[in-house]
Design an enzyme around this catalytic site. Structure first.
Site, short mmCIF file in Angstrom:
data_model
loop_
_atom_site.label_atom_id
_atom_site.label_comp_id
_atom_site.label_asym_id
_atom_site.label_seq_id
_atom_site.Cartn_x
_atom_site.Cartn_y
_atom_site.Cartn_z
N ARG A 208 11.42 -11.67 10.53
CA ARG A 208 12.43 -11.50 9.49
C ARG A 208 12.26 -10.21 8.70
NH1 ARG A 208 10.52 -13.49 4.24
NH2 ARG A 208 8.41 -14.30 4.52
N GLY B 297 -1.23 7.94 -8.54
CA GLY B 297 -0.73 7.47 -7.25
C GLY B 297 0.78 7.51 -7.16
N ILE B 298 1.44 7.65 -8.30
CA ILE B 298 2.91 7.59 -8.33
C ILE B 298 3.53 8.85 -7.73
CG2 ILE B 298 4.94 7.42 -9.82
CD1 ILE B 298 3.10 5.82 -11.80
N GLY B 299 3.15 10.01 -8.23
CA GLY B 299 3.77 11.25 -7.78
C GLY B 299 3.61 11.50 -6.29
N HIS C 281 4.49 -7.14 5.33
CA HIS C 281 5.92 -7.30 5.06
C HIS C 281 6.72 -6.02 5.21
CE1 HIS C 281 5.40 -11.14 2.39
NE2 HIS C 281 4.98 -11.31 3.64
N HIS D 149 -5.69 17.53 -7.22
CA HIS D 149 -6.97 17.88 -7.85
C HIS D 149 -7.61 16.71 -8.61
CE1 HIS D 149 -3.67 18.69 -10.63
NE2 HIS D 149 -4.50 18.32 -11.59
N CYS E 53 -3.55 10.60 -6.03
CA CYS E 53 -3.38 11.53 -7.13
C CYS E 53 -3.86 10.81 -8.39
CB CYS E 53 -1.94 12.06 -7.25
SG CYS E 53 -0.68 10.89 -7.77
N GLY E 54 -3.61 11.35 -9.55
CA GLY E 54 -4.11 10.73 -10.76
C GLY E 54 -3.63 9.30 -10.93
#
Length: 146
Positions: free
Chosen positions: A132, A68-70, A98, A9, A65-66
């Site tokens: 690599r 971005g972490i969750g 990468h 939200h 999200c607020g």
């Protein structure tokens, strides 16, 4: 390119702006919701986004999200999804080059619309370098040793 986008939200308006901008650029956008600003749980939308990547409905994903972490944590619960939390174009580009990230996450309360667009553009225009980096990316899909 087929791009899935989902938010909670807190990021509905950024999601709508990015989805419209991506469609104008000619991308096929799969908006996984939500449509309104009523409180929802970010894991539900992170899981939906990762499923769209895993089942091939989308080539790339954008999770919002607020912070971005969750939603990035939720998306990364699916082994087919490699979601990188980004806040500027260099991290978005390096996530592809990468880490072969197929999804990026951003925090709507932390990033403006123009910076979010710059991140998406950098993410979508970069290619995985392989070489690599391939061995390391392969390890991301293996079970973690006890």
């Amino acid at each position: 390119m087929r791009i899935a986008i989902a938010s909670d939200h807190a990021a509905v308006s950024l999601k709508a702006a990015l989805a419209a901008w991506l469609r104008e650029a000619g991308h096929d956008v799969l908006d996984l919701g939500p449509e309104g600003t009523a409180s929802v749980d970010y894991p539900d939308y992170g899981f939906k986004l990762a499923a769209a990547i895993a089942n091939g409905s989308a080539d790339r994903g954008i999770a919002l999200c607020g912070s971005g972490i969750g939603i990035s944590i939720a998306a990364n619960r699916n082994p087919a999804c490699r979601c990188a939390l980004v806040c500027e174009p260099l991290s978005a580009s390096l996530a592809r080059i990468h880490n072969d990230a197929n999804t990026i996450a951003m925090g709507a309360r932390l990033i403006g619309e123009e910076m979010a667009k710059a991140c998406v553009e950098a993410f979508l225009s970069a290619d995985f370098a392989g070489g690599r980096h391939q061995f390391r990316v392969d390890k991301l899909s293996t079970k973690v040793p006890a």
